[in-house]
Motif scaffolding. Structure first.
Motif, short mmCIF file in Angstrom:
data_model
loop_
_atom_site.label_atom_id
_atom_site.label_comp_id
_atom_site.label_asym_id
_atom_site.label_seq_id
_atom_site.Cartn_x
_atom_site.Cartn_y
_atom_site.Cartn_z
N ARG A 1 -23.27 57.73 86.69
CA ARG A 1 -22.24 56.65 86.86
C ARG A 1 -22.66 55.60 85.74
O ARG A 1 -23.69 54.86 85.72
CB ARG A 1 -22.36 55.96 88.33
CG ARG A 1 -22.08 56.75 89.42
CD ARG A 1 -22.02 55.92 90.70
NE ARG A 1 -21.14 54.88 90.68
CZ ARG A 1 -21.46 53.95 91.18
NH1 ARG A 1 -22.77 53.53 91.47
NH2 ARG A 1 -20.90 52.89 90.99
N TYR B 1 -6.50 52.08 92.45
CA TYR B 1 -7.33 52.81 91.46
C TYR B 1 -8.89 52.47 92.41
O TYR B 1 -9.18 51.35 92.05
CB TYR B 1 -7.15 52.10 90.16
CG TYR B 1 -7.29 52.72 88.83
CD1 TYR B 1 -6.35 53.97 88.85
CD2 TYR B 1 -8.24 52.54 88.16
CE1 TYR B 1 -6.35 54.59 87.32
CE2 TYR B 1 -8.21 52.86 86.72
CZ TYR B 1 -7.22 54.21 86.51
OH TYR B 1 -7.33 54.80 85.31
N LYS C 1 -20.00 41.28 85.09
CA LYS C 1 -18.62 41.97 85.37
C LYS C 1 -17.63 40.68 85.36
O LYS C 1 -16.52 40.66 84.68
CB LYS C 1 -18.43 42.91 86.50
CG LYS C 1 -19.44 44.01 86.15
CD LYS C 1 -19.21 44.72 87.56
CE LYS C 1 -18.69 46.24 87.21
NZ LYS C 1 -18.45 47.34 88.30
N GLU D 1 -14.93 44.22 93.87
CA GLU D 1 -16.61 44.90 93.74
C GLU D 1 -17.09 44.69 95.06
O GLU D 1 -16.98 43.48 95.72
CB GLU D 1 -17.02 44.06 92.79
CG GLU D 1 -16.67 44.15 91.28
CD GLU D 1 -16.65 45.51 90.61
OE1 GLU D 1 -17.52 46.40 91.09
OE2 GLU D 1 -16.19 45.82 89.53
N GLU E 1 -21.27 52.55 82.88
CA GLU E 1 -20.30 51.58 82.38
C GLU E 1 -20.80 51.10 81.17
O GLU E 1 -21.80 51.10 80.49
CB GLU E 1 -20.28 50.11 83.37
CG GLU E 1 -19.80 50.50 84.66
CD GLU E 1 -19.70 49.30 85.56
OE1 GLU E 1 -18.65 49.31 86.45
OE2 GLU E 1 -20.27 48.52 85.53
N ASP F 1 -14.73 48.89 92.07
CA ASP F 1 -14.83 49.64 93.35
C ASP F 1 -13.35 50.05 93.74
O ASP F 1 -12.91 51.01 94.15
CB ASP F 1 -15.66 49.01 94.40
CG ASP F 1 -16.97 49.13 94.22
OD1 ASP F 1 -17.60 50.26 93.93
OD2 ASP F 1 -17.78 47.91 94.36
N LEU G 1 -5.61 54.40 79.38
CA LEU G 1 -6.34 53.65 80.53
C LEU G 1 -5.85 52.11 80.94
O LEU G 1 -5.60 51.58 79.94
CB LEU G 1 -7.82 53.75 80.13
CG LEU G 1 -8.66 55.08 80.22
CD1 LEU G 1 -9.95 54.86 79.60
CD2 LEU G 1 -8.47 55.65 81.67
N GLU H 1 -15.89 49.04 79.12
CA GLU H 1 -15.23 49.69 80.31
C GLU H 1 -15.74 49.65 81.54
O GLU H 1 -16.88 50.43 81.73
CB GLU H 1 -14.90 51.26 79.61
CG GLU H 1 -14.14 52.26 80.65
CD GLU H 1 -13.89 53.53 80.29
OE1 GLU H 1 -13.28 53.50 79.24
OE2 GLU H 1 -14.17 54.59 80.69
N TYR I 1 -16.02 50.27 85.85
CA TYR I 1 -15.57 50.98 87.23
C TYR I 1 -15.58 50.30 88.34
O TYR I 1 -16.39 50.48 89.04
CB TYR I 1 -16.35 52.27 87.27
CG TYR I 1 -16.01 53.38 86.02
CD1 TYR I 1 -15.29 54.16 86.43
CD2 TYR I 1 -16.56 53.15 84.68
CE1 TYR I 1 -15.16 55.19 85.27
CE2 TYR I 1 -16.28 54.08 83.54
CZ TYR I 1 -15.62 55.26 84.02
OH TYR I 1 -15.44 56.00 83.20
N GLN J 1 -12.72 53.25 92.14
CA GLN J 1 -13.94 53.75 91.22
C GLN J 1 -13.33 54.24 89.97
O GLN J 1 -13.93 55.66 89.74
CB GLN J 1 -15.17 54.43 92.08
CG GLN J 1 -15.44 53.39 93.10
CD GLN J 1 -16.55 54.12 94.00
OE1 GLN J 1 -16.64 55.18 94.12
NE2 GLN J 1 -17.01 53.17 94.60
N SER J 2 -12.47 53.83 89.34
CA SER J 2 -12.01 54.60 88.08
C SER J 2 -11.88 53.49 86.92
O SER J 2 -12.01 52.31 87.35
CB SER J 2 -10.50 54.99 88.30
OG SER J 2 -10.43 56.11 89.05
N PRO J 3 -11.95 54.01 85.59
CA PRO J 3 -12.16 53.01 84.52
C PRO J 3 -11.03 51.98 84.11
O PRO J 3 -9.97 52.30 84.38
CB PRO J 3 -12.12 54.09 83.27
CG PRO J 3 -11.43 55.43 83.74
CD PRO J 3 -11.55 55.37 85.09
#
Length: 177
Positions: A25, A65, A119, A106, A27, A80, A95, A76, A78, A67-69
């Motif tokens: 995982r 969406y 973030k 999150e 980022e 939750d 994207l 970039e 991710y 846990q996707s970019p």
């Protein structure tokens, strides 16, 4: 010691080339690759609960969406859970970016400081209109609205016994805490 920063394009080429194991995982935060902690069962359950609540919105009112970019400038992340503006290609051509997000959530079990100090400013700077941070340790939900610069003009801390509403979906806070 020499520090090597990478660009978003370099990161994408590395991912496509299989440089990183699939279960790693990562980022990309302004050129730095950061490894994220594994997700625990409590964290996973909250993400599943959010997904169940928001599922009725898809695909006409929002794209869910999980846990996707999400591209935010040269970063970039991710999140939750993100609700994105609907697009016919479901973001296959490119994207999603901050401007495409309606809401980002999150879930912070051990990552509260990172979510709030790293973030959140990136989300604000990229124009994400609303961000929820579920603080599992503190038993509160932090709702951030109206981005301005690297912060949000409106921040509200909610405990148990409150209700959140987004696009007509009502969620009791105790379900997330």
């Amino acid at each position: 010691m020499t520090r090597h920063r990478i660009t978003l394009d370099e990161f994408h080429r590395m991912v496509e080339a299989g440089v990183f194991p699939e279960d790693l995982r990562l980022e990309l935060v302004e050129g730095d690759l950061l490894e994220m902690s594994p997700i625990g069962k409590r964290h996973a359950a909250k993400v599943a609960r959010l997904t169940a609540h928001f599922a009725p919105l898809t695909p006409t009112r929002a794209l869910l969406y999980v846990q996707s970019p999400l591209v935010l400038g040269s970063s970039e992340l991710y999140p939750d859970v993100a609700l994105l503006k609907p697009r016919p290609d479901f973001y296959e051509e490119a994207l999603p970016e901050g401007k495409d997000a309606l809401l980002v959530v999150e879930v912070a079990d051990t990552s509260l400081r990172y979510d709030l100090t790293t973030k959140l400013p990136l989300y604000a700077r990229s124009g994400v209109p609303e961000v929820w941070v579920v603080d599992l340790e503190g038993g509160r939900l932090l709702v951030h609205r109206h981005p301005e610069g690297e912060a949000y003009r409106e921040v509200e801390a909610l405990g148990a016994g409150k209700r959140l509403s987004f696009l007509g979906v009502e969620i009791p806070t105790e379900e997330l805490l």
